[in-house]
Design a protein around this motif. Sequence first.
Motif: not given
Length: 776
Positions: A470-489
């Motif tokens: 599950c670590k790989k998916q967790l890393e992807y989820a963190k990347i997605i979350n950071q992008e959402m925060i950056r773009t203020q989704n």
Amino acid sequence: MSKSQKIDNNIDLESINKTGKARQPSPIFIKSPQSMNTLPATTRYIMDELRERHKKVDMQKGGPKFHPGGLLTIDKIAESLQKYNNLGSQAKSTDAINHSLRQMLDVDLNGSNRMIYIYPYLIKGSNKVLAKLALVSPQSSIEVDVRPYREACFEYSKPMMDIILSNRSRKVREVNEDSPGNGLLRKNKNGDLWLYPMLFSLEEEINHLIKKAYDPYTYVPLKDFTDDFMEYGNTKGMLEEILPNYHIIIDQLEIGSDGGYVRQPELVKHYRGQADALERFATHYLRVLSENISGNFKQKLKDFKINFIDTAPPGRKQNREKVKALIDLIKEFPFDRVKGELAKNVSETCFTSIRILEKLLDKMNMLIDRKNETIYSKLEESLNTMVTEHTKRELSLLTIDIKKEVERAGIKEPLEIDTLSKDLTSKLKSQFGIYEDSENDKTTLYAVDQAYMASVLHKMTSLAILDPNCKKQLEYAKIINQEMIRTQNARLNAKVNPDHISKLNSDVQRMESSEREKRRREDFNNKYNLLAGVIGCVVSLLVFIVVSFVNVDFFSFFLGIPISLIIGYISAIVFSRGKSGKKKKQSSSFKKRDKEAMEAWAMESQEDESSKEDSAQKSDDSGDGIKNNPETINSIAKAAERFLFPTNYNKIEDKIFDNEKLKDKIGYHLEDIKRNVPILAKQTDDKKVLSAINYAVINNSTIINVPPDLMVRNRPNVIIISKNDFKAPLMRNQMAEYFRKEAENNKIDETLVKYYKFLINTLEVEYYKYLPKKKL
């Protein structure tokens, strides 16, 4: 039906084929009669009634209260005349009223001197749309502009027009599968079977609606309303024009999971009907007409019959090759060499049908684009639902092979697959959180509905601690979350309670901090063997102390201190756990890992009562440790069930588990369960406790294994239900209803429907297989 009505209906059929010679739109103005005294009594009284009606209507015209219902309608004429006592019964009869209507409409002179204007308005009655034919003839001036009345009736009819268009777009024309052209072949006034290609047009469907409103009087076409209706349908984008007076509905295509049509489109129905009717009509009349000409046309007719009719394989009755050959055959026929009205009429009819068929063939070439658009829309909707439902249900990332999904939807062309895949990927990125992973020329999408992001990160973090996969998916989820925060989704964590977000984030930080500390300790322990280092240092120091006392040389003692420390450091490295191979390997199977952990824990708890030899033997014989301790397993299972399968629940799906969901809930209630089982409370290794509880619960639950051929991606292959819940018929029924709703929500996916049908059948029919056998 009167004789005059029969004649008019036949004349109407004959006029249908004369495309390009249709009556011009009605003039805007109508004239009042110069002298009422020259009119029959019935006509005069109808005109008097119209005058009285219009006095009331004119006062309201253009205002908010103006309603078409204030106008006199054809079905109310007979009732209105009843109040005129000086009018005889014969003058009030159907024939008299019918004659007056034809006179006022000036039917014989095509309406050039008509006294009234008829325009329908539509109403709803008995769950169907009906037409009311309003009569307009205000006699307040010599000429009257009828447009306000026409517009008022039309505006009032728009809701009913929308119903007609909407219903027709969902229900295509029905044709006889063996003879689809039957609806276009009718007997003419001479009693001969004739082709009327315009009968399949939407105009004729509207004319049929109007014709019923004329009953019991003679039908007179109302081209103004038909034209207005077609114009309205065109502006709504719901009609296709085949000829100026031949329109068809743009139906809603129904595409199956394999990309094929669930039902034939409206366009195909028209094509098949026109092709079949033209073939039957042309081959008959061309054979009749060819008797009067010289040449080899009879042989061409025979060749056509042999090549395209007699030897046609099943299902190829109206194939394009045959239709094009038929069109060429008709165009080759020398109609100009045949004298008489029949040849002229056959020629006009055939070429009208050919114009329709050629336009339908062009439209069918574009049907594939509409089909692909429908598949695309359906697939886009399906993927959006999949992402949202998976995130909501599993709180994890959904893995999507976008090209495979496009291929499964029925798209075959490689170029189309690539184009649609790129478009869908772009649409998904604009709506959800997406991580794109490309490897070996294969692109995999990891999708998540960001509205549940905090909950997803929380669950993925807890799973990654226990499962390295599950670590790989967790890393992807963190990347997605950071992008959402950056773009203020705007949708980030929209479905998570704001007060709960901070708690989830705190838990994530705590778990990550705990995991980092644990990893640091493990790295240290793997890199250095502290015990070996201490022993090496102590032994070396003792040696130097002995040497210094024997030789009475204190310098050796002081020299031995740093040397002993160095030897201890080297010993800790040389005999480290990482190099000694004592680190335990994790099993790839969760079930096996849980079982081994449970067995190890069970054996440790019995060390005071069992010998070391027995413990070793149990560890070698897989499962004996558990089997010999049924009381321990039962006590753990009973304690866990109070928290995992509580009596009070919000929804029935809270009672249905798969492996991952069960592990998550055990982890959530771990401390509660430990407090209720003393033997567990003594354990310090939470991993062993977690596995032990999982093993005990599974061994005391009903397990439904989905057959391999029914397994579906992103759906659990194992369903876990409490034995007590499974024994209760009411609980089984509620679970079956839940799966039935899921099947209905996913009815477009046949594999999912089969998956849920298996579970429903298991709960409702074959449940007895999972119940304990009664002892005889």
